[in-house]
Design an enzyme around this catalytic site. Structure first.
Site, mmCIF file in Angstrom:
data_model
loop_
_atom_site.group_PDB
_atom_site.id
_atom_site.type_symbol
_atom_site.label_atom_id
_atom_site.label_comp_id
_atom_site.label_asym_id
_atom_site.label_seq_id
_atom_site.Cartn_x
_atom_site.Cartn_y
_atom_site.Cartn_z
ATOM 1 N N SER A 125 17.602 3.745 1.041
ATOM 2 C CA SER A 125 16.120 3.811 1.008
ATOM 3 C C SER A 125 15.520 4.605 2.597
ATOM 4 O O SER A 125 16.113 4.408 3.554
ATOM 5 C CB SER A 125 15.406 2.433 1.068
ATOM 6 N N TYR A 150 15.313 -6.980 3.268
ATOM 7 C CA TYR A 150 15.683 -6.199 2.334
ATOM 8 C C TYR A 150 15.986 -4.871 2.898
ATOM 9 O O TYR A 150 17.142 -4.423 2.772
ATOM 10 C CB TYR A 150 14.522 -5.851 1.328
ATOM 11 N N LYS A 154 19.665 -2.559 3.367
ATOM 12 C CA LYS A 154 20.092 -1.033 3.137
ATOM 13 C C LYS A 154 20.722 -0.415 4.533
ATOM 14 O O LYS A 154 21.791 0.574 4.475
ATOM 15 C CB LYS A 154 18.739 -0.261 2.820
HETATM 16 C C1 UD1 Z 1 8.744 -0.463 -0.345
HETATM 17 C C2 UD1 Z 1 9.914 -0.271 0.483
HETATM 18 C C3 UD1 Z 1 10.944 0.597 0.170
HETATM 19 C C4 UD1 Z 1 11.630 0.128 -1.255
HETATM 20 C C5 UD1 Z 1 10.248 0.112 -2.249
HETATM 21 C C6 UD1 Z 1 10.750 -0.428 -3.785
HETATM 22 C C7 UD1 Z 1 9.579 -0.667 2.982
HETATM 23 C C8 UD1 Z 1 9.039 -0.046 4.160
HETATM 24 N N1 UD1 Z 1 9.277 0.080 1.949
HETATM 25 O O1 UD1 Z 1 8.105 0.954 -0.281
HETATM 26 O O2 UD1 Z 1 11.949 0.589 0.905
HETATM 27 O O3 UD1 Z 1 12.553 1.000 -1.909
HETATM 28 O O4 UD1 Z 1 9.248 -0.649 -1.736
HETATM 29 O O5 UD1 Z 1 10.585 -1.712 -3.766
HETATM 30 O O6 UD1 Z 1 10.281 -1.365 3.023
HETATM 31 N N2 UD1 Z 1 -0.092 -0.388 -2.225
HETATM 32 C C9 UD1 Z 1 -1.175 -0.713 -2.204
HETATM 33 N N3 UD1 Z 1 -1.634 -2.046 -3.122
HETATM 34 C C10 UD1 Z 1 -0.736 -2.520 -4.137
HETATM 35 C C11 UD1 Z 1 0.767 -1.904 -3.525
HETATM 36 C C12 UD1 Z 1 0.989 -0.903 -2.602
HETATM 37 O O7 UD1 Z 1 -2.336 -0.380 -1.734
HETATM 38 O O8 UD1 Z 1 -0.941 -3.246 -4.721
HETATM 39 C C13 UD1 Z 1 0.059 0.473 -1.091
HETATM 40 C C14 UD1 Z 1 1.047 0.115 0.156
HETATM 41 O O9 UD1 Z 1 0.590 -0.532 1.077
HETATM 42 C C15 UD1 Z 1 1.779 1.260 0.512
HETATM 43 C C16 UD1 Z 1 2.001 2.085 -0.977
HETATM 44 O O10 UD1 Z 1 0.750 1.672 -1.825
HETATM 45 O O11 UD1 Z 1 1.093 2.142 1.439
HETATM 46 C C17 UD1 Z 1 3.284 2.351 -1.377
HETATM 47 O O12 UD1 Z 1 3.782 0.719 -1.497
HETATM 48 P P1 UD1 Z 1 4.957 0.407 -2.455
HETATM 49 O O13 UD1 Z 1 4.844 1.090 -3.704
HETATM 50 O O14 UD1 Z 1 5.030 -1.125 -2.292
HETATM 51 O O15 UD1 Z 1 6.110 1.266 -1.606
HETATM 52 P P2 UD1 Z 1 6.622 0.941 0.067
HETATM 53 O O16 UD1 Z 1 6.194 -0.114 0.316
HETATM 54 O O17 UD1 Z 1 6.166 2.397 0.414
#
Ligand code: UD1
Length: 345
Positions: A125, A150, A154
């Site tokens: 990742s 997590y 990785k």
């Molecule tokens: C995270 C993990 C990544 C993992 C992936 C899949 C980290 C830093 N990242 O990615 O390694 O492979 O999950 O499980 O550990 N967001 C919102 N509202 C929501 C959900 C998300 O605003 O309800 C935003 C988050 O704050 C972020 C973006 O959307 O800025 C993407 O979030 P998400 O899809 O959870 O992925 P990551 O956190 O980037």
């Protein structure tokens, strides 16, 4: 050629299994069904007209893997997806994450060495980079201290694979995924989070479908053009195809081990949370109610991939746009609402 896919009924594993079968590979899938459904097997068969051989087993059970390698002779390579992947849960249950993700990896590698299987692809990742000091981030950027158990599985997983390849007859590629989203164009397989989705796109599609009342956008005070965090979203089918390219590279390589390579698998483009919501609304014509909420603990500000290494060496490049990702994720969400959908029956 026979390939073992661990976690082959999960989100990325199922899409990769489809690509392998469609290219004529024989596929053996192992899955413990801890975060997947057995009906994904039927969906894969529906798409490909072929069914992978399936073993329901837990990779922490080393004797079960030994038996599998005993039964399934001539496995040429292993693509290892099986792992827990929820960042927040890993903070609450660190030992479960280390036990599952690390013990299974060690058992699998030991059994592979004993069975003389050399080719290995590891699901890593972009989380290994932490908050990047420069963008786009390339593979030679330093790996940083992990923010969560997590993420640490990785980081440590890559070290275990690298150190094993240095002394065993092992050729390994670690693919560092950016943010996999979307679904198969058939709408027969896609992302199936159990409970409340933690990731952005499943939350977007469930909110659009009326299952969730409102999306919380975590943070609008980031130092980015619109204040929301930036990620490199990649279509899961593009990601699946990267595994085939990596596998082909390993198989063609004239080496008896000692190979460990890392590749970024992203589009190279960063999109903010608001851009994702806008792309979804524009592509589907469906509104996503949202409001701003505080930043989520452990989130980085922005990351997107430098992808030249994957293009130059693997001959792989992402083809799908953000609009494609939104369209396919939405089509899958809508298809799932049909009680007759293959994953529901
Ligand atoms: C995270 C993990 C990544 C993992 C992936 C899949 C980290 C830093 N990242 O990615 O390694 O492979 O999950 O499980 O550990 N967001 C919102 N509202 C929501 C959900 C998300 O605003 O309800 C935003 C988050 O704050 C972020 C973006 O959307 O800025 C993407 O979030 P998400 O899809 O959870 O992925 P990551 O956190 O980037």
């Amino acid at each position: 050629m026979k390939i073992l896919v661990t976690g082959g009924l999960g989100f990325i594993g199922s899409h990769t299994t489809v690509e392998l079968l469609q290219l004529g590979y024989d596929v053996v899938v192992v899955d413990n069904l801890s975060n997947s459904r057995i009906s994904v097997l039927d969906a894969i068969e529906d798409i490909c007209g072929k069914r992978p051989v399936f073993y329901e087993l837990d990779l922490r059970d080393q004797s079960a893997i030994e038996n599998l390698f005993e039964n399934e002779k001539d496995i040429q390579g292993v693509i290892h997806f099986a792992a827990f992947k929820a960042v927040g849960e890993s903070v609450e249950m660190p030992l479960a994450y280390y036990e599952n993700n690390i013990s299974a990896l060690i058992s699998l590698l030991q059994c592979m060495m004993a069975a003389d299987i050399q080719n290995f692809i590891f699901s890593s990742s972009c989380t290994v980079y932490g908050e990047p000091s420069s963008l786009p981030i390339s593979e030679d950027a330093p790996v940083q201290k992990a923010e969560s158990p997590y993420g640490n599985t990785k980081k440590v997983g890559e070290e275990i694979v690298r150190d094993s390849a240095a002394v065993h007859e092992l050729k390994a590629i670690s693919l560092r995924y950016f943010n996999p989203v979307g679904a198969h164009q058939s709408s027969k397989i896609g992302e199936l989070p159990s409970g409340i989705p933690q990731n952005l796109v499943p939350f977007v599609t469930q909110t659009a479908a009326g299952i969730r009342s409102e999306l919380k956008v975590f943070g609008n005070d980031y130092p980015t053009p619109d204040g929301t965090a930036i990620r490199d979203y990649i279509h899961v089918v593009d990601l699946a195809k990267a595994h085939i390219k990596a596998l082909e590279r390993l198989i063609e390589m004239q080496a008896d081990g000692g190979v460990f390579e890392t590749f970024n698998i992203g589009t190279g483009a960063g999109n903010s949370v608001l851009e994702v919501i806008n792309a979804f609304e524009k592509t589907t014509g469906v509104k996503v109610p949202y409001s701003f909420a505080p930043r989520r603990k452990g989130d980085i500000i922005q990351i997107f991939a430098h992808t030249n290494k994957a293009t130059d060496i693997l001959g792989w490049k992402a083809e799908c746009s953000l609009d494609d990702m939104m369209r396919d994720a939405w089509n899958f969400q809508q298809a799932l609402a049909d009680p007759e959908h293959i994953l529901n029956v």
